[in-house]
Design a protein around this motif. Sequence first.
Motif, short mmCIF file in Angstrom:
data_model
loop_
_atom_site.label_atom_id
_atom_site.label_comp_id
_atom_site.label_asym_id
_atom_site.label_seq_id
_atom_site.Cartn_x
_atom_site.Cartn_y
_atom_site.Cartn_z
N THR A 285 4.25 -3.15 2.99
CA THR A 285 3.14 -3.87 2.37
C THR A 285 3.72 -4.86 1.36
O THR A 285 4.86 -4.71 0.93
N PRO A 286 2.95 -5.88 0.98
CA PRO A 286 3.46 -6.82 -0.02
C PRO A 286 3.89 -6.13 -1.31
O PRO A 286 4.89 -6.52 -1.93
N ALA A 345 -1.26 -1.91 -5.21
CA ALA A 345 -1.73 -1.54 -3.87
C ALA A 345 -0.54 -1.25 -2.95
O ALA A 345 -0.35 -1.92 -1.92
N LEU A 346 0.23 -0.22 -3.29
CA LEU A 346 1.44 0.08 -2.53
C LEU A 346 1.12 0.46 -1.09
O LEU A 346 1.85 0.09 -0.16
N PHE A 347 0.03 1.19 -0.89
CA PHE A 347 -0.24 1.76 0.43
C PHE A 347 -1.47 1.12 1.09
O PHE A 347 -2.18 1.78 1.84
N ARG A 348 -1.71 -0.14 0.79
CA ARG A 348 -2.83 -0.86 1.41
C ARG A 348 -2.27 -1.92 2.34
O ARG A 348 -1.69 -2.91 1.91
N ILE A 349 -2.43 -1.67 3.63
CA ILE A 349 -1.94 -2.61 4.64
C ILE A 349 -2.90 -3.79 4.71
O ILE A 349 -4.11 -3.60 4.82
N ALA A 356 -4.92 4.24 1.73
CA ALA A 356 -3.80 5.16 1.94
C ALA A 356 -3.94 5.94 3.24
O ALA A 356 -2.94 6.26 3.91
N ALA A 357 -5.19 6.27 3.63
CA ALA A 357 -5.40 7.02 4.87
C ALA A 357 -4.91 6.22 6.08
O ALA A 357 -4.23 6.73 6.97
#
Length: 378
Positions: A285-286, A345-349, A356-357
């Motif tokens: 992710t960015p 937003a580490l886990f937001r594609i 995160a899910a």
Amino acid sequence: MARGAPSPADLQVVRELAARGLVVTVSQLESWRRAELLPRHRRRGLGRGRGSVVDVVDPVVVESAAALARHLRQGRDRRLAVLEWFAEAGMAGRPGAASVPEPPIGAVRQALVWALERSVVRRLMEVARSAAGAGEEGQDALYALAGRLLKPYRGSANPALVRAALEADEDIPVEDEAPDGRSMVHLVAAVGLGAHEVGTDALAEAFASFGMFGLSVEDWAQMLGAAERGEGPPVDWGLLEEHADVTGAVQRAGDEELVRARAVLVGLSGFYALYVMHGLLMPDTPALAALRQRIDDFGMFPFLDRIIAINPSPTRCAETLSVCLQPPLDNLYETLMEQLTADPALFRIPGNETGAAGFMERWIGTLRGRAQAGRGAV
């Protein structure tokens, strides 16, 4: 209550811990108080000449006793338990779980010094200082001891290279030319015997083995050689000896500095894990890419790879925490925290609103796909 009889408050603590599966006796509680590891219950005065009473059991007493019970075992030194307690208190607790109170900071400092005085580096430093003036025989004794105590370690392959190899079904690269971790003995020798006794080439290899700033053996050799010839800034070898005195650094550090060093260690361990998992095909992710870029800007991944252990022993934790007292790691931690605040937003594609899910679903899907492809190839 009869003299010497257990207090109702301590009996209540014993019962509460027993309900959690922790076996503690009243005599143990009192022993921990004598060692200044466990606070006493807060008491309320009943008025002039009427004494005092404990109204309720203090939760801090209960949770402190619970921490000691978790980490102490028969025959185990209490200072090891204090170090583990200190580490546990710095970790984020589970939602709804009772928070772990801080151990007495004086006991933490004593435990850190005790552990560092028994470290491999401290033993090597003592031998190096005693070998000063002993000529080649003293140097041989130092290097022989280092060969027995220091483990060979070249560090992990860069996660970006690992990821590229996995995606291309190629072998994971191995950096055979990287300096062995045992090269650090040259720095120990420089402190004890003098830099002139060690030589520029050996010192360049030692500095490069730490992986700091992305500099190679040749880079270090060029800079040290220029300084030796008077063609570059001189090297203050006194600073090397100062940084090598890790027990002195802990003794001089204030209480807040020790707690800050723990925060740096915990934080960098998390950032290091995120960097490593990029090589395990974790979705990018960015925000994650920005964190890795900050670490690369400092040239610090190899150094983090060297000092951070996944399951550190209390002694290893003490050694790493002493390093985290130094400005380079504190500055790196502060920079990474600023980046995380700017883009959390580490886990937001991008394009995926499930957060995160969805991130975990994609990662698991990728790993399953790789596993199925592997079985098909077999």
